[in-house]
Design a protein around this motif. Structure first.
Motif, mmCIF file in Angstrom:
data_model
loop_
_atom_site.group_PDB
_atom_site.id
_atom_site.type_symbol
_atom_site.label_atom_id
_atom_site.label_comp_id
_atom_site.label_asym_id
_atom_site.label_seq_id
_atom_site.Cartn_x
_atom_site.Cartn_y
_atom_site.Cartn_z
ATOM 1 N N GLU A 182 13.897 1.267 13.820
ATOM 2 C CA GLU A 182 12.533 1.198 14.324
ATOM 3 C C GLU A 182 11.920 -0.111 13.840
ATOM 4 N N ASN A 183 11.268 -0.838 14.736
ATOM 5 C CA ASN A 183 10.573 -2.057 14.349
ATOM 6 C C ASN A 183 9.186 -1.675 13.845
ATOM 7 N N VAL A 184 8.944 -1.944 12.572
ATOM 8 C CA VAL A 184 7.683 -1.581 11.938
ATOM 9 C C VAL A 184 6.823 -2.838 11.811
ATOM 10 N N GLN A 185 5.625 -2.770 12.381
ATOM 11 C CA GLN A 185 4.673 -3.880 12.305
ATOM 12 C C GLN A 185 3.901 -3.761 10.998
ATOM 13 N N LEU A 186 3.830 -4.851 10.231
ATOM 14 C CA LEU A 186 3.102 -4.880 8.971
ATOM 15 C C LEU A 186 2.188 -6.096 8.920
ATOM 16 N N LYS A 187 1.269 -6.055 7.974
ATOM 17 C CA LYS A 187 0.333 -7.152 7.777
ATOM 18 C C LYS A 187 0.336 -7.506 6.298
ATOM 19 N N ALA A 188 0.344 -8.782 5.998
ATOM 20 C CA ALA A 188 0.219 -9.250 4.618
ATOM 21 C C ALA A 188 -1.069 -10.055 4.505
ATOM 22 N N LYS A 212 -3.974 -14.117 6.648
ATOM 23 C CA LYS A 212 -3.355 -12.891 7.157
ATOM 24 C C LYS A 212 -2.097 -13.242 7.946
ATOM 25 N N LEU A 213 -1.004 -12.549 7.645
ATOM 26 C CA LEU A 213 0.248 -12.738 8.364
ATOM 27 C C LEU A 213 0.695 -11.400 8.942
ATOM 28 N N LEU A 214 1.021 -11.377 10.218
ATOM 29 C CA LEU A 214 1.603 -10.198 10.845
ATOM 30 C C LEU A 214 3.096 -10.422 10.965
ATOM 31 N N PHE A 215 3.884 -9.385 10.665
ATOM 32 C CA PHE A 215 5.322 -9.519 10.773
ATOM 33 C C PHE A 215 5.938 -8.169 11.093
ATOM 34 N N THR A 216 7.140 -8.211 11.651
ATOM 35 C CA THR A 216 7.844 -7.003 12.052
ATOM 36 C C THR A 216 9.120 -6.862 11.237
ATOM 37 N N VAL A 217 9.373 -5.638 10.774
ATOM 38 C CA VAL A 217 10.552 -5.361 9.958
ATOM 39 C C VAL A 217 11.377 -4.285 10.651
ATOM 40 N N PRO A 218 12.656 -4.552 10.963
ATOM 41 C CA PRO A 218 13.515 -3.500 11.521
ATOM 42 C C PRO A 218 13.998 -2.580 10.389
ATOM 43 N N LEU A 219 13.606 -1.333 10.457
ATOM 44 C CA LEU A 219 13.977 -0.367 9.423
ATOM 45 C C LEU A 219 14.638 0.848 10.050
ATOM 46 N N PRO A 227 -1.058 -2.561 9.871
ATOM 47 C CA PRO A 227 -1.994 -3.457 10.563
ATOM 48 C C PRO A 227 -3.435 -2.942 10.607
ATOM 49 N N GLU A 228 -3.633 -1.624 10.625
ATOM 50 C CA GLU A 228 -4.994 -1.092 10.715
ATOM 51 C C GLU A 228 -5.662 -0.905 9.351
ATOM 52 N N GLU A 229 -4.908 -1.120 8.265
ATOM 53 C CA GLU A 229 -5.503 -1.003 6.926
ATOM 54 C C GLU A 229 -6.297 -2.263 6.576
ATOM 55 N N ASP A 230 -7.264 -2.073 5.691
ATOM 56 C CA ASP A 230 -8.062 -3.209 5.181
ATOM 57 C C ASP A 230 -7.810 -3.420 3.723
ATOM 58 N N THR A 263 0.837 -1.195 0.000
ATOM 59 C CA THR A 263 0.000 0.000 0.000
ATOM 60 C C THR A 263 0.872 1.246 0.000
ATOM 61 N N SER A 264 0.332 2.316 -0.532
ATOM 62 C CA SER A 264 1.089 3.568 -0.576
ATOM 63 C C SER A 264 1.413 4.059 0.827
ATOM 64 N N ALA A 265 0.557 3.770 1.809
ATOM 65 C CA ALA A 265 0.833 4.171 3.190
ATOM 66 C C ALA A 265 2.091 3.494 3.718
ATOM 67 N N VAL A 266 2.263 2.217 3.437
ATOM 68 C CA VAL A 266 3.469 1.498 3.858
ATOM 69 C C VAL A 266 4.667 1.985 3.056
ATOM 70 N N TRP A 267 4.476 2.155 1.750
ATOM 71 C CA TRP A 267 5.590 2.590 0.910
ATOM 72 C C TRP A 267 6.147 3.924 1.402
ATOM 73 N N ILE A 268 5.267 4.892 1.592
ATOM 74 C CA ILE A 268 5.709 6.230 2.001
ATOM 75 C C ILE A 268 6.150 6.242 3.458
ATOM 76 N N GLY A 269 5.422 5.543 4.320
ATOM 77 C CA GLY A 269 5.706 5.597 5.742
ATOM 78 C C GLY A 269 6.827 4.706 6.222
ATOM 79 N N ALA A 270 7.094 3.612 5.503
ATOM 80 C CA ALA A 270 8.080 2.656 6.017
ATOM 81 C C ALA A 270 9.189 2.324 5.026
ATOM 82 N N ILE A 271 8.926 2.395 3.745
ATOM 83 C CA ILE A 271 9.906 1.941 2.768
ATOM 84 C C ILE A 271 10.698 3.097 2.162
ATOM 85 N N GLN A 272 10.058 4.172 1.832
ATOM 86 C CA GLN A 272 10.736 5.216 1.072
ATOM 87 C C GLN A 272 10.476 6.597 1.640
#
Length: 129
Positions: free
Chosen positions: A103-109, A88-95, A126-129, A43-52
């Motif tokens: 920062e440990n970022v919690q994500l959902k797949a 649904k899988l929850l996972f944490t990524v250290p970024l 995690p709060e996105e649908d 999602t763009s929220a993850v891309w902007i907020g956690a990846i780039q």
């Protein structure tokens, strides 16, 4: 208009539409390089907020490849080691942030059907649908 379950379909917004509009970023090719066989989008929220960091038009700038690779590697690892058939899988990524702080970022797949009912993966907050 199309008939769907006895009702008239007024509007459809497909996964392809969402990728085209920028709501999802297709990362299937980098995912395939890490052994993930299904199409993957973030999602763009993850891309902007956690990846780039916002960096103009450079979607796959060299600075983002490490974060994206860590995200996809963690997803692959969690999926391989999962003992559940849950979609649904929850996972944490250290970024690292732009100051180098980790920062440990919690994500959902979510593993679900794509536009043609094929299996696809969407990575989101995690709060996105």
């Amino acid at each position: 208009m199309n008939e769907l379950c006895g009702t008239t379909l007024i509007h459809a917004y497909s996964r392809a539409d969402r990728i085209h509009d920028g709501g999802l970023i297709d990362v299937s090719e980098p995912a395939r390089q890490l052994g993930i066989i299904y199409p993957v989008a973030i999602t763009s929220a993850v891309w902007i907020g956690a990846i780039q960091e916002i960096d103009g038009d450079k979607l796959f700038d060299i600075r983002t490849r490490g974060a994206l690779s860590r995200c996809l590697s963690m997803l692959a690892s969690v999926a391989r080691n999962s003992t559940t058939n849950d979609h649904k899988l929850l996972f944490t990524v250290p970024l690292a942030d732009k100051h180098g702080n980790i920062e440990n970022v919690q994500l959902k797949a979510i593993i679900g059907p794509g536009d043609n009912l094929e299996a696809v993966i969407t990575i989101m907050e995690p709060e996105e649908d």
